[in-house]
Scaffold this active site. Structure first.
Site, PDB file in Angstrom:
ATOM      1  N   CYS A 125      35.065  36.860  43.035  1.00 15.10           N
ATOM      2  CA  CYS A 125      35.762  36.692  41.762  1.00 15.10           C
ATOM      3  C   CYS A 125      36.817  35.598  41.925  1.00 15.10           C
ATOM      4  O   CYS A 125      37.640  35.655  42.846  1.00 15.10           O
ATOM      5  CB  CYS A 125      36.422  38.007  41.346  1.00 15.10           C
ATOM      6  SG  CYS A 125      37.416  37.875  39.839  1.00 15.10           S
ATOM      7  N   CYS A 169      40.523  37.252  41.494  1.00  9.60           N
ATOM      8  CA  CYS A 169      41.196  38.116  42.477  1.00  9.60           C
ATOM      9  C   CYS A 169      40.614  38.042  43.882  1.00  9.60           C
ATOM     10  O   CYS A 169      41.176  38.610  44.810  1.00  9.60           O
ATOM     11  CB  CYS A 169      41.181  39.563  41.987  1.00  9.60           C
ATOM     12  SG  CYS A 169      39.545  40.330  42.003  1.00  9.60           S
ATOM     13  N   CYS A 207      34.659  42.064  36.642  1.00 11.61           N
ATOM     14  CA  CYS A 207      35.093  42.412  37.994  1.00 11.61           C
ATOM     15  C   CYS A 207      35.760  43.782  37.959  1.00 11.61           C
ATOM     16  O   CYS A 207      36.639  44.025  37.132  1.00 11.61           O
ATOM     17  CB  CYS A 207      36.070  41.351  38.499  1.00 11.61           C
ATOM     18  SG  CYS A 207      36.830  41.739  40.094  1.00 11.61           S
ATOM     19  N   CYS A 217      39.832  43.324  38.938  1.00 13.07           N
ATOM     20  CA  CYS A 217      40.832  42.715  38.051  1.00 13.07           C
ATOM     21  C   CYS A 217      40.430  42.736  36.579  1.00 13.07           C
ATOM     22  O   CYS A 217      41.225  42.359  35.723  1.00 13.07           O
ATOM     23  CB  CYS A 217      41.138  41.287  38.485  1.00 13.07           C
ATOM     24  SG  CYS A 217      39.826  40.087  38.175  1.00 13.07           S
ATOM     25  N   CYS A 237      23.755  37.203  34.718  1.00 13.38           N
ATOM     26  CA  CYS A 237      23.971  35.820  34.317  1.00 13.38           C
ATOM     27  C   CYS A 237      25.482  35.592  34.313  1.00 13.38           C
ATOM     28  O   CYS A 237      26.199  36.121  33.459  1.00 13.38           O
ATOM     29  CB  CYS A 237      23.365  35.604  32.938  1.00 13.38           C
ATOM     30  SG  CYS A 237      23.377  33.903  32.396  1.00 13.38           S
TER      31      CYS A 237
END
Length: 136
Positions: free
Chosen positions: A53, A56, A101, A104, A124
């Site tokens: 991510c 984070c 995510c 976060c 995607c």
């Protein structure tokens, strides 16, 4: 971005997110935006490693699950265990499954049921929402 009753391990004010993310990352991760098709350098990333991510740093996808979907966005057949959450997205006059995510709450993209075996799923993902860590 998130509902008031949701709590994530990484929590920042919108001002703090704007200070730590690029404008495009902020638009995608925090405002549910979408990058232009075919613009992510991660589309061509073929090395072994982990996609994380960009908000984070949580590990999200293994390169082993990345495949060429022909859509113009990085696509994966499965996330790492516990790395993402999903919710129904009714925007743009359609119903889709949004992927975020789990650490976060950053918007990553959407998951569809048209991926390869064995999962049959296609995550995607906006490349700008990711960073890549090559395997050492």
């Amino acid at each position: 971005m998130k509902k008031p009753d949701e709590a994530y391990d990484v929590a920042k004010t919108e001002e703090q997110w704007q200070e730590t993310l690029s404008p495009k990352q902020y638009e995608v991760l925090r405002c549910h935006g979408t990058e232009m098709r075919g613009t992510s350098p991660l589309n061509k990333e073929k090395r072994a490693g982990t996609f994380k991510c960009a908000g984070c740093g949580q590990e999200l996808f293994s390169s082993e699950t990345k495949f060429e979907s022909g859509t113009g966005w990085p696509s994966f057949s499965a996330p790492l265990a516990g790395a993402v959450g999903t919710e129904t997205d009714g925007s743009h006059f359609m119903t889709r499954t949004e992927v975020h995510c789990s650490k976060c709450g950053g918007h990553l993209g959407h998951v569809f049921d048209d991926g390869p075996k064995p999962t049959g799923q296609r995550y995607c993902v906006n490349g700008v929402a990711l960073s890549f860590q090559p395997k050492e």
